[in-house]
Scaffold this motif. Structure first.
Motif, PDB file in Angstrom:
ATOM      1  N   LEU A   1       0.804  -1.223   0.000  1.00 58.40           N
ATOM      2  CA  LEU A   1       0.000   0.000   0.000  1.00 58.40           C
ATOM      3  C   LEU A   1       0.839   1.275   0.000  1.00 58.40           C
ATOM      4  N   PRO A   2       1.857   1.417   0.871  1.00 61.23           N
ATOM      5  CA  PRO A   2       2.662   2.648   0.830  1.00 61.23           C
ATOM      6  C   PRO A   2       3.402   2.818  -0.493  1.00 61.23           C
ATOM      7  N   ARG A   3       3.860   1.693  -1.058  1.00 59.19           N
ATOM      8  CA  ARG A   3       4.594   1.766  -2.316  1.00 59.19           C
ATOM      9  C   ARG A   3       3.710   2.264  -3.453  1.00 59.19           C
ATOM     10  N   ARG A   4       2.405   2.037  -3.322  1.00 58.92           N
ATOM     11  CA  ARG A   4       1.477   2.463  -4.371  1.00 58.92           C
ATOM     12  C   ARG A   4       0.855   3.830  -4.093  1.00 58.92           C
ATOM     13  N   GLY A   5       1.207   4.424  -2.959  1.00 53.85           N
ATOM     14  CA  GLY A   5       0.768   5.796  -2.735  1.00 53.85           C
ATOM     15  C   GLY A   5      -0.104   6.045  -1.529  1.00 53.85           C
ATOM     16  N   VAL A   6      -0.374   5.013  -0.713  1.00 53.11           N
ATOM     17  CA  VAL A   6      -1.181   5.218   0.492  1.00 53.11           C
ATOM     18  C   VAL A   6      -0.295   5.840   1.571  1.00 53.11           C
ATOM     19  N   ALA A   7      -0.808   6.869   2.238  1.00 62.15           N
ATOM     20  CA  ALA A   7      -0.033   7.573   3.260  1.00 62.15           C
ATOM     21  C   ALA A   7       0.320   6.639   4.416  1.00 62.15           C
ATOM     22  N   ALA A   8       1.483   6.864   5.003  1.00 65.09           N
ATOM     23  CA  ALA A   8       1.970   6.003   6.085  1.00 65.09           C
ATOM     24  C   ALA A   8       1.024   5.998   7.279  1.00 65.09           C
TER      25      ALA A   8
ATOM     26  N   SER B   1     -10.826  -2.272   5.523  1.00 66.04           N
ATOM     27  CA  SER B   1     -10.118  -2.214   4.238  1.00 66.04           C
ATOM     28  C   SER B   1     -10.735  -1.152   3.337  1.00 66.04           C
ATOM     29  N   ALA B   2     -12.066  -1.027   3.398  1.00 71.66           N
ATOM     30  CA  ALA B   2     -12.752  -0.010   2.596  1.00 71.66           C
ATOM     31  C   ALA B   2     -12.389   1.397   3.063  1.00 71.66           C
ATOM     32  N   LYS B   3     -12.131   1.562   4.362  1.00 70.40           N
ATOM     33  CA  LYS B   3     -11.711   2.873   4.875  1.00 70.40           C
ATOM     34  C   LYS B   3     -10.380   3.298   4.263  1.00 70.40           C
ATOM     35  N   VAL B   4      -9.492   2.335   4.064  1.00 73.23           N
ATOM     36  CA  VAL B   4      -8.204   2.633   3.423  1.00 73.23           C
ATOM     37  C   VAL B   4      -8.436   3.173   2.018  1.00 73.23           C
ATOM     38  N   VAL B   5      -9.359   2.531   1.295  1.00 70.20           N
ATOM     39  CA  VAL B   5      -9.667   2.967  -0.069  1.00 70.20           C
ATOM     40  C   VAL B   5     -10.190   4.400  -0.070  1.00 70.20           C
ATOM     41  N   GLU B   6     -11.107   4.712   0.854  1.00 64.99           N
ATOM     42  CA  GLU B   6     -11.677   6.059   0.909  1.00 64.99           C
ATOM     43  C   GLU B   6     -10.613   7.101   1.232  1.00 64.99           C
ATOM     44  N   GLU B   7      -9.731   6.788   2.183  1.00 63.58           N
ATOM     45  CA  GLU B   7      -8.640   7.716   2.518  1.00 63.58           C
ATOM     46  C   GLU B   7      -7.710   7.908   1.327  1.00 63.58           C
ATOM     47  N   TRP B   8      -7.447   6.827   0.630  1.00 59.99           N
ATOM     48  CA  TRP B   8      -6.566   6.871  -0.542  1.00 59.99           C
ATOM     49  C   TRP B   8      -7.190   7.744  -1.631  1.00 59.99           C
ATOM     50  N   ARG B   9      -8.477   7.534  -1.883  1.00 53.77           N
ATOM     51  CA  ARG B   9      -9.172   8.325  -2.903  1.00 53.77           C
ATOM     52  C   ARG B   9      -9.218   9.800  -2.516  1.00 53.77           C
ATOM     53  N   ARG B  10      -9.466  10.072  -1.224  1.00 50.12           N
ATOM     54  CA  ARG B  10      -9.544  11.457  -0.756  1.00 50.12           C
ATOM     55  C   ARG B  10      -8.200  12.163  -0.953  1.00 50.12           C
ATOM     56  N   ALA B  11      -7.127  11.469  -0.611  1.00 49.63           N
ATOM     57  CA  ALA B  11      -5.792  12.053  -0.778  1.00 49.63           C
ATOM     58  C   ALA B  11      -5.460  12.257  -2.251  1.00 49.63           C
ATOM     59  N   ALA B  12      -5.867  11.291  -3.089  1.00 51.45           N
ATOM     60  CA  ALA B  12      -5.604  11.411  -4.526  1.00 51.45           C
ATOM     61  C   ALA B  12      -6.371  12.584  -5.123  1.00 51.45           C
ATOM     62  N   LYS B  13      -7.623  12.771  -4.667  1.00 48.26           N
ATOM     63  CA  LYS B  13      -8.430  13.892  -5.153  1.00 48.26           C
ATOM     64  C   LYS B  13      -7.829  15.224  -4.720  1.00 48.26           C
ATOM     65  N   ALA B  14      -7.373  15.284  -3.458  1.00 42.39           N
ATOM     66  CA  ALA B  14      -6.747  16.511  -2.959  1.00 42.39           C
ATOM     67  C   ALA B  14      -5.489  16.834  -3.749  1.00 42.39           C
TER      68      ALA B  14
END
Length: 372
Positions: A280-287, A333-346
């Motif tokens: 996940l971090p390697r693909r862009g999810v915040a630590a 796991s779905a919460k991770v996706v939402e956080e990832w999408r939110r960060a990507a949108k920002a």
């Protein structure tokens, strides 16, 4: 059979066959040039190690994996070695039996101890576009189910070995066994590698490589009713959220769309689900998002808290959890996706604002220059 070589426009000249000094010489040639070991998927890169120590089974000559996650076990024998007959079959089957059921982490340690690098690092050196997650999942499934490609590399095959391999290959048992006859010739400064395969590998489905499982295959292959039920719930709940479940050779990968690209979040196998904490971090999810994910899973009943907090790919076995826990796993796991999408949108919005500010600054400079 004579091998003739010529430079265009010149006459044909006979090439002299080179003899291998010993089996380590043949082993070295194959290790230094793994492309010579064709896997029926010649475009796929592969990585190998020499003389991996298998407790109680001795040392394998070569062990490797290709980019589809196929595990290759190679034993080298010269014609002058009496073991080229029946004994070598027992050797390579013994190595396969030892690897059967080994965890991915144990298998990866073989590469670290011999090559000084993990399987993932060795593949990333070849290409950064390779999907490490899928390779690891396929290797995991192949180790678990004992699906290996066994190859006996020889300088000259004898009729007895050829017949044994042809006999075994004739049965659709899923055992992939072949012999690779290796001959090297030289003419001047030119060396010619002449390989010949014996015993076309035949798998359970009639092909050289295992095919992807269907969702029904995965569920049907679960060891008991409880595991089948949890797998069904896992697939159903993830799909209900609008996410994707894609069958693979080893099992399904559970993915989510982030910025128009499907990203793997976790994998499932017959008896467990596996989170991809290191991916996940390697693909862009915040630590901090990954840290919260680890903590949330560690707090769930039946989940090994130490493993959740530290392992790169912590496994959650169905036998130790209930349906409620698998549903909570999906929620976290779905919460991770939402956080990832939110960060990507920002990130996109920030980029657009930056471009807009830059564009307006250019326009102001242009108007100012025209005013002058």
């Amino acid at each position: 059979m004579a091998i003739l070589v010529r430079t265009k426009g010149q006459k044909w000249l006979p090439a002299k066959r080179l003899e291998f000094k010993d089996e380590s010489d043949l082993q070295r040639v194959l290790h230094e040039s793994p492309d010579l070991i064709m896997t029926h998927e010649e475009e796929l890169p592969a990585v190998f190690i020499r003389e991996a120590a298998l407790r109680g089974s001795g040392f394998t000559d070569l062990v490797g994996v290709d980019a589809s996650g196929n595990v290759l076990i190679i034993e080298t024998k010269l014609a002058k070695n009496r073991e080229i007959r029946r004994e070598v079959i027992g050797q390579v089957l013994g190595y396969a039996a030892f690897l059967w059921g080994m965890s991915y982490e144990e298998f990866d340690e073989l590469f670290k101890s011999r090559a000084g690098k993990s399987i993932a690092d060795l593949f990333l050196e070849k290409s950064e576009s390779i999907s490490i997650e899928e390779i690891i999942a396929s290797i995991t499934g192949n180790l678990e189910q004992g699906r290996f490609k066994l190859l006996i590399a020889v300088d000259d095959i004898n009729p007895e070995l050829e017949k044994i391999i042809a006999y075994i290959s004739n049965f659709r048992s899923g055992l992939l066994l072949e012999a690779l006859e290796v001959k090297i010739y030289q003419q001047g400064e030119t060396e010619i590698f002449v390989p010949q395969r014996h015993g076309q590998a035949i798998g359970a489905g009639g092909g050289g490589s295992p095919t992807s499982l269907t969702i029904d295959d995965v569920i049907a292959g679960a060891p008991d009713d409880h595991s089948r039920r949890l797998l069904s719930v896992l697939i159903e709940q993830w799909s209900k959220l609008g996410h994707t479940v894609q069958p693979r050779t080893a099992g399904p990968t559970f993915q989510a769309d982030v910025r128009g690209q499907l990203q793997p979040i976790f994998w499932a196998f017959r008896n467990r689900v596996q989170a991809l904490m290191s991916t996940l971090p390697r693909r862009g999810v915040a630590a901090d998002v990954v840290a919260k994910y680890r903590s949330a899973l560690a707090a769930l009943p039946g989940f090994d808290s130490k493993s959740m907090m530290s392992d790169a790919r912590p496994a959650i076995f169905f036998s130790g959890i209930s349906e409620a826990e698998i549903r909570n796993f999906v929620i976290e796991s779905a919460k991770v996706v939402e956080e990832w999408r939110r960060a990507a949108k920002a990130c996109i919005l920030f980029s657009l604002r930056t471009h807009k500010v830059h564009f307006l600054a250019i326009q102001r400079r242009r108007r100012a220059s025209f005013g002058d």
